[in-house]
Design a protein around this motif. Structure first.
Motif, PDB file in Angstrom:
ATOM      1  N   ASN A  72      32.825  20.841  58.854  1.00  0.00           N
ATOM      2  CA  ASN A  72      31.545  21.551  59.008  1.00  0.00           C
ATOM      3  C   ASN A  72      30.391  20.571  58.881  1.00  0.00           C
ATOM      4  O   ASN A  72      30.238  19.922  57.858  1.00  0.00           O
ATOM      5  CB  ASN A  72      31.396  22.633  57.928  1.00  0.00           C
ATOM      6  CG  ASN A  72      32.548  23.594  57.913  1.00  0.00           C
ATOM      7  OD1 ASN A  72      33.358  23.587  56.993  1.00  0.00           O
ATOM      8  ND2 ASN A  72      32.669  24.398  58.949  1.00  0.00           N
ATOM      9  N   TYR A  84      29.020  23.710  54.293  1.00  0.00           N
ATOM     10  CA  TYR A  84      28.746  24.929  53.534  1.00  0.00           C
ATOM     11  C   TYR A  84      27.969  24.586  52.271  1.00  0.00           C
ATOM     12  O   TYR A  84      28.196  23.528  51.665  1.00  0.00           O
ATOM     13  CB  TYR A  84      30.048  25.609  53.097  1.00  0.00           C
ATOM     14  CG  TYR A  84      30.707  26.416  54.188  1.00  0.00           C
ATOM     15  CD1 TYR A  84      30.353  27.740  54.395  1.00  0.00           C
ATOM     16  CD2 TYR A  84      31.693  25.862  54.994  1.00  0.00           C
ATOM     17  CE1 TYR A  84      30.953  28.495  55.393  1.00  0.00           C
ATOM     18  CE2 TYR A  84      32.306  26.601  55.995  1.00  0.00           C
ATOM     19  CZ  TYR A  84      31.918  27.924  56.191  1.00  0.00           C
ATOM     20  OH  TYR A  84      32.510  28.656  57.174  1.00  0.00           O
ATOM     21  N   LYS A 118      27.627  25.520  48.506  1.00  0.00           N
ATOM     22  CA  LYS A 118      28.372  26.209  47.444  1.00  0.00           C
ATOM     23  C   LYS A 118      27.365  26.839  46.479  1.00  0.00           C
ATOM     24  O   LYS A 118      26.539  26.140  45.900  1.00  0.00           O
ATOM     25  CB  LYS A 118      29.237  25.192  46.699  1.00  0.00           C
ATOM     26  CG  LYS A 118      29.982  25.745  45.498  1.00  0.00           C
ATOM     27  CD  LYS A 118      31.105  26.661  45.905  1.00  0.00           C
ATOM     28  CE  LYS A 118      32.288  25.911  46.456  1.00  0.00           C
ATOM     29  NZ  LYS A 118      33.283  26.828  47.054  1.00  0.00           N
ATOM     30  N   ASN A 129      30.465  30.542  49.428  1.00  0.00           N
ATOM     31  CA  ASN A 129      30.064  29.504  50.386  1.00  0.00           C
ATOM     32  C   ASN A 129      29.233  30.149  51.469  1.00  0.00           C
ATOM     33  O   ASN A 129      29.609  31.200  51.982  1.00  0.00           O
ATOM     34  CB  ASN A 129      31.303  28.880  51.029  1.00  0.00           C
ATOM     35  CG  ASN A 129      32.327  28.481  49.987  1.00  0.00           C
ATOM     36  OD1 ASN A 129      32.110  27.538  49.236  1.00  0.00           O
ATOM     37  ND2 ASN A 129      33.425  29.216  49.903  1.00  0.00           N
ATOM     38  N   LEU A 152      27.087  29.054  55.088  1.00  0.00           N
ATOM     39  CA  LEU A 152      26.613  28.001  55.980  1.00  0.00           C
ATOM     40  C   LEU A 152      25.103  27.900  55.851  1.00  0.00           C
ATOM     41  O   LEU A 152      24.428  28.924  55.686  1.00  0.00           O
ATOM     42  CB  LEU A 152      27.005  28.310  57.426  1.00  0.00           C
ATOM     43  CG  LEU A 152      28.433  27.953  57.828  1.00  0.00           C
ATOM     44  CD1 LEU A 152      28.710  28.401  59.251  1.00  0.00           C
ATOM     45  CD2 LEU A 152      28.693  26.443  57.688  1.00  0.00           C
ATOM     46  N   THR A 179      27.631  20.884  48.127  1.00  0.00           N
ATOM     47  CA  THR A 179      28.071  21.254  49.475  1.00  0.00           C
ATOM     48  C   THR A 179      29.557  20.940  49.637  1.00  0.00           C
ATOM     49  O   THR A 179      30.101  20.067  48.951  1.00  0.00           O
ATOM     50  CB  THR A 179      27.261  20.510  50.553  1.00  0.00           C
ATOM     51  OG1 THR A 179      27.242  19.117  50.247  1.00  0.00           O
ATOM     52  CG2 THR A 179      25.847  21.030  50.629  1.00  0.00           C
ATOM     53  N   THR A 207      33.176  21.433  52.587  1.00  0.00           N
ATOM     54  CA  THR A 207      33.577  21.635  53.980  1.00  0.00           C
ATOM     55  C   THR A 207      35.004  22.144  54.052  1.00  0.00           C
ATOM     56  O   THR A 207      35.796  21.951  53.125  1.00  0.00           O
ATOM     57  CB  THR A 207      33.444  20.316  54.778  1.00  0.00           C
ATOM     58  OG1 THR A 207      33.754  20.560  56.151  1.00  0.00           O
ATOM     59  CG2 THR A 207      34.377  19.230  54.259  1.00  0.00           C
TER      60      THR A 207
END
Ligand SMILES: CC(C)(COP(=O)(O)OP(=O)(O)OC[C@H]1O[C@@H](n2cnc3c(N)ncnc32)[C@H](O)[C@@H]1OP(=O)(O)O)[C@@H](O)C(=O)NCCC(=O)NCCS
Length: 405
Positions: free
Chosen positions: A216, A220, A222, A373, A375, A395, A397
């Motif tokens: 990603n 994302y 968190k 999470n 985006l 962050t 992924t």
């Protein structure tokens, strides 16, 4: 079990301190209960792996393994790595990894930087990288062959360009990873960056021997909830606007199995019925909507005699996933903008983190960490999390990669 072959990454590591010789990493099977105790001392950073292990204890799988870079006899010296691995997930996350560096050195998520890093000296990062690659090598050598021999190839030969399907991953729309690849979830962007030759998250070139099929970018965010506010003793469900209920007409709480086809049809994230059945979930019902939904595959929508037995369909829902994260939050479009997402998310946390449940022992003290999470681009979801009091922390992924060495 110790890994018999070691990988030397001398070209990737900084020179070692001769006073403190660096031992090349070994991978061990580890007792989940002992690892849970260790991970609790690393909260909240360790929350994804901790919750995954706890869920695994509640629903044991004969194909899952707990792997660490330390053995029971050693006091783990940082950096160390621990992982929950189950390759037999049918297209869902196979590996969750935690590094001790995440608790010590994570840079927080900020809108400006966008990607959290691990702020450790180069030689420490080099050790963490060697641990990560040794773990991948171990999984490939010890676990992948059994997995590959258990799945049916689609097409003539199983290779990375001819995906395979096992029954659990044959969901329409799901592109399964290549058979030899690993699907790693919740991976801290700082750890993921160690898989890039330059150590930079967005750098195109992975370290030699690695193929990264996807990750990603942007990652994302968190979010962490201090869950106590939702689960304190006697805490009640969040108030709902008039005409909505957390229970169906017969008074049942929680997501029912006849809801699952509708729920799965509303998300692109693969979660089998079997997985959803093992997750705590909260639905909201509307007094306006009491008939089975046409997407309900039980046939109840067509058969008036079955309707009362099957029950109502929800108009909003949320779950806690196998890693304890608030997941699959959804409100049907015509019901949005009334605070239902906030209410159903709170209810999922209240049910899922109840004392004596999967993630919380009776009498357990301390903060009840819940994570989720979002985006960066999902403004609606991030707004809901922030309104519920969650704070962006770091962050991570989800990545599909293959290790060739
Ligand atoms: C995200 C979603 C669950 C929000 O549902 P909802 O019931 O409309 O949300 P709520 O009414 O509880 O809104 C809570 C807060 O978020 C804000 N919000 C909701 N949707 C928003 C949007 N599209 N843009 C900006 N803010 C939004 C609301 O304004 C509200 O804040 P406010 O009280 O300050 O106005 C819904 O849009 C949805 O199901 N989306 C598709 C699935 C999805 O993205 N799920 C999240 C994946 S983790």
């Amino acid at each position: 079990m110790k890994l018999k072959h070691h990988i030397s990454f001398s070209n990737l590591n900084s020179p070692m301190d001769p006073e403190k010789p660096y031992l090349e990493p070994c991978i061990h099977d580890y007792d989940p209960q002992a690892l849970i105790t260790l991970l609790k001392s690393h909260l909240p950073h360790s929350v994804p792996l901790l919750r995954r292990l706890q869920h695994g204890l509640a629903y044991p799988s004969s194909t899952s393994r707990i792997l660490t870079t330390f053995s029971g006899a050693d006091a783990p010296v940082s950096p160390w790595l621990a992982a929950h691995v189950d390759l037999f997930t049918g297209g869902e996350t196979q590996i969750v990894i935690y590094s001790s560096l995440e608790a010590q050195t994570t840079s927080p998520f900020t809108e400006r930087d966008g990607v959290s890093t691990l702020l450790a000296p180069p030689e420490i990062l080099g050790q963490a990288r060697a641990q990560l690659l040794t773990l991948l090598s171990h999984i490939k050598a010890e676990l992948l062959p059994v997995y590959l021999s258990s799945i049916q190839p689609v097409g003539p030969t199983p290779n990375s360009s001819s995906p395979v399907l096992n029954p659990a991953s044959s969901q329409p729309g799901l592109i399964p990873p290549p058979p030899g690849a690993f699907f790693i979830g919740n991976l801290h962007t700082g750890l993921f960056s160690l898989l890039k030759a330059s150590g930079e998250y967005s750098h195109p070139d992975p370290v030699p021997g690695l193929r990264i099929h996807r990750f990603n970018n942007p990652p994302y965010v968190k979010y962490l909830f201090r869950g106590h506010q939702f689960v304190s003793p006697g805490s009640a469900s969040a108030p709902l606007p008039a005409g909505y209920r957390f229970t169906d007409k017969t008074g049942r709480l929680g997501v029912q199995s006849h809801h699952l086809d509708l729920i799965r049809s509303r998300t692109s994230i693969p979660r089998s019925r079997e997985t959803l059945n093992k997750l705590p979930g909260a639905p909201i019902y509307s007094d306006r909507e009491t008939q089975p939904h046409p997407s309900d595959s039980s046939g109840a929508a067509d058969n008036p005699h079955d309707r009362s037995a099957v029950g109502e369909m929800p108009i909003a829902w949320a779950f806690l996933g196998v890693d304890g994260s608030l997941a699959t939050l959804h409100v049907e479009p015509e019901y949005r903008g009334q605070g239902l997402a906030m209410a159903v998310a709170q209810e999922a946390m209240r049910l899922g983190m109840a004392e004596g449940g999967i993630w919380r022992d009776h009498g357990e003290e301390g903060e009840v960490w819940v994570h989720t999470n979002a985006l960066e681009s999902n403004i609606a979801s991030r707004r809901v999390m922030e309104k519920l009091g969650a704070e962006p922390a770091w962050t991570c992924t989800w990545t599909v990669l293959e290790w060739d060495l």
